[in-house]
Design a protein around this motif. Structure first.
Motif, PDB file in Angstrom:
ATOM      1  N   LEU A 193       3.182 -12.732  -5.270  1.00 53.37           N
ATOM      2  CA  LEU A 193       3.559 -11.834  -4.263  1.00 53.37           C
ATOM      3  C   LEU A 193       3.392 -10.389  -4.647  1.00 53.37           C
ATOM      4  O   LEU A 193       2.910  -9.402  -4.052  1.00 53.37           O
ATOM      5  N   ALA A 194       3.664 -10.091  -5.909  1.00 51.71           N
ATOM      6  CA  ALA A 194       3.361  -8.640  -6.421  1.00 51.71           C
ATOM      7  C   ALA A 194       1.846  -8.547  -6.340  1.00 51.71           C
ATOM      8  O   ALA A 194       1.335  -7.230  -5.806  1.00 51.71           O
ATOM      9  N   THR A 195       1.202  -9.485  -6.622  1.00 42.82           N
ATOM     10  CA  THR A 195      -0.466  -9.125  -6.530  1.00 42.82           C
ATOM     11  C   THR A 195      -0.696  -8.808  -5.307  1.00 42.82           C
ATOM     12  O   THR A 195      -1.702  -7.830  -4.772  1.00 42.82           O
ATOM     13  N   ALA A 196      -0.247  -9.605  -4.231  1.00 43.51           N
ATOM     14  CA  ALA A 196      -0.757  -9.562  -2.747  1.00 43.51           C
ATOM     15  C   ALA A 196      -0.323  -8.168  -2.401  1.00 43.51           C
ATOM     16  O   ALA A 196      -0.939  -7.578  -1.372  1.00 43.51           O
ATOM     17  N   LEU A 197       1.212  -7.863  -2.482  1.00 44.57           N
ATOM     18  CA  LEU A 197       1.654  -6.615  -2.336  1.00 44.57           C
ATOM     19  C   LEU A 197       0.675  -5.407  -2.780  1.00 44.57           C
ATOM     20  O   LEU A 197       0.409  -4.308  -1.959  1.00 44.57           O
ATOM     21  N   ALA A 198       0.535  -5.551  -4.043  1.00 46.90           N
ATOM     22  CA  ALA A 198      -0.598  -4.465  -4.609  1.00 46.90           C
ATOM     23  C   ALA A 198      -1.766  -4.372  -3.962  1.00 46.90           C
ATOM     24  O   ALA A 198      -2.433  -3.010  -3.633  1.00 46.90           O
ATOM     25  N   ALA A 199      -2.470  -5.449  -3.780  1.00 41.24           N
ATOM     26  CA  ALA A 199      -3.836  -5.465  -3.035  1.00 41.24           C
ATOM     27  C   ALA A 199      -3.565  -4.739  -1.525  1.00 41.24           C
ATOM     28  O   ALA A 199      -4.764  -4.267  -1.225  1.00 41.24           O
ATOM     29  N   LYS A 200      -2.744  -4.852  -1.019  1.00 43.22           N
ATOM     30  CA  LYS A 200      -2.533  -4.319   0.303  1.00 43.22           C
ATOM     31  C   LYS A 200      -1.890  -2.897   0.327  1.00 43.22           C
ATOM     32  O   LYS A 200      -1.649  -2.082   1.511  1.00 43.22           O
ATOM     33  N   ASN A 201      -1.575  -2.460  -1.000  1.00 41.99           N
ATOM     34  CA  ASN A 201      -0.821  -1.020  -1.299  1.00 41.99           C
ATOM     35  C   ASN A 201       0.355  -1.081  -0.286  1.00 41.99           C
ATOM     36  O   ASN A 201       0.536  -0.123   0.542  1.00 41.99           O
ATOM     37  N   MET A 202       1.394  -2.178  -0.264  1.00 41.27           N
ATOM     38  CA  MET A 202       2.254  -2.177   0.551  1.00 41.27           C
ATOM     39  C   MET A 202       3.474  -2.363  -0.298  1.00 41.27           C
ATOM     40  O   MET A 202       3.477  -2.978  -1.134  1.00 41.27           O
ATOM     41  N   LYS A 203       4.594  -1.642   0.131  1.00 43.46           N
ATOM     42  CA  LYS A 203       6.034  -1.708  -0.484  1.00 43.46           C
ATOM     43  C   LYS A 203       6.794  -3.133   0.098  1.00 43.46           C
ATOM     44  O   LYS A 203       6.381  -3.467   1.267  1.00 43.46           O
ATOM     45  N   ALA A 204       7.519  -3.328  -0.545  1.00 44.27           N
ATOM     46  CA  ALA A 204       8.566  -4.735   0.062  1.00 44.27           C
ATOM     47  C   ALA A 204       9.313  -4.303   1.173  1.00 44.27           C
ATOM     48  O   ALA A 204       9.502  -5.143   2.263  1.00 44.27           O
ATOM     49  N   GLN A 205       9.854  -3.230   1.296  1.00 42.03           N
ATOM     50  CA  GLN A 205      10.263  -2.872   2.785  1.00 42.03           C
ATOM     51  C   GLN A 205       9.451  -2.933   3.947  1.00 42.03           C
ATOM     52  O   GLN A 205       9.451  -3.505   5.051  1.00 42.03           O
ATOM     53  N   GLU A 206       8.102  -2.421   3.908  1.00 41.91           N
ATOM     54  CA  GLU A 206       7.087  -2.564   4.592  1.00 41.91           C
ATOM     55  C   GLU A 206       6.693  -4.089   5.166  1.00 41.91           C
ATOM     56  O   GLU A 206       6.536  -4.615   6.173  1.00 41.91           O
ATOM     57  N   LEU A 207       6.661  -4.819   4.122  1.00 43.08           N
ATOM     58  CA  LEU A 207       6.465  -6.129   4.261  1.00 43.08           C
ATOM     59  C   LEU A 207       7.670  -6.958   5.146  1.00 43.08           C
ATOM     60  O   LEU A 207       7.454  -7.678   5.859  1.00 43.08           O
ATOM     61  N   ALA A 208       8.880  -6.666   4.803  1.00 38.89           N
ATOM     62  CA  ALA A 208      10.246  -7.033   5.499  1.00 38.89           C
ATOM     63  C   ALA A 208       9.780  -6.315   6.931  1.00 38.89           C
ATOM     64  O   ALA A 208      10.178  -7.415   8.004  1.00 38.89           O
TER      65      ALA A 208
END
Length: 83
Positions: A10-25
């Motif tokens: 999950l950390a890898t995928a978030l970093a690849a998309k340059n996305m924070k947890a709040q944006e994913l939520a």
């Protein structure tokens, strides 16, 4: 850490998309507190939550859950064949 593989992926995928947890939520509809637990490895996502997050992150939901499959899902309409 109970779900270390899911947490790392999950950390890898978030970093690849340059996305924070709040944006994913916000984009996935998965509660931010739940995403935090997945990132910390204290809980594993349900199939439904993994699917929602994977859709936003453009990764395979089963990869996100820790299975030994490719990170990226095949493009829509592409069928895999068994060799």
């Amino acid at each position: 850490m109970k779900n270390e593989i899911t947490a790392k992926r999950l950390a890898t995928a978030l970093a690849a998309k340059n996305m924070k947890a709040q944006e994913l939520a916000d984009r996935s509809g998965v509660n931010k507190a739940s995403i935090s637990q997945y990132i910390n490895g204290t809980h594993a996502p349900s199939n439904i939550s993994a699917g929602k997050m994977a859709s936003v992150l453009d990764v395979s939901p089963v990869w996100l859950m820790g299975f030994d499959v490719p990170m990226l899902s095949p493009a829509p309409g592409i069928q895999r064949t068994l060799s």
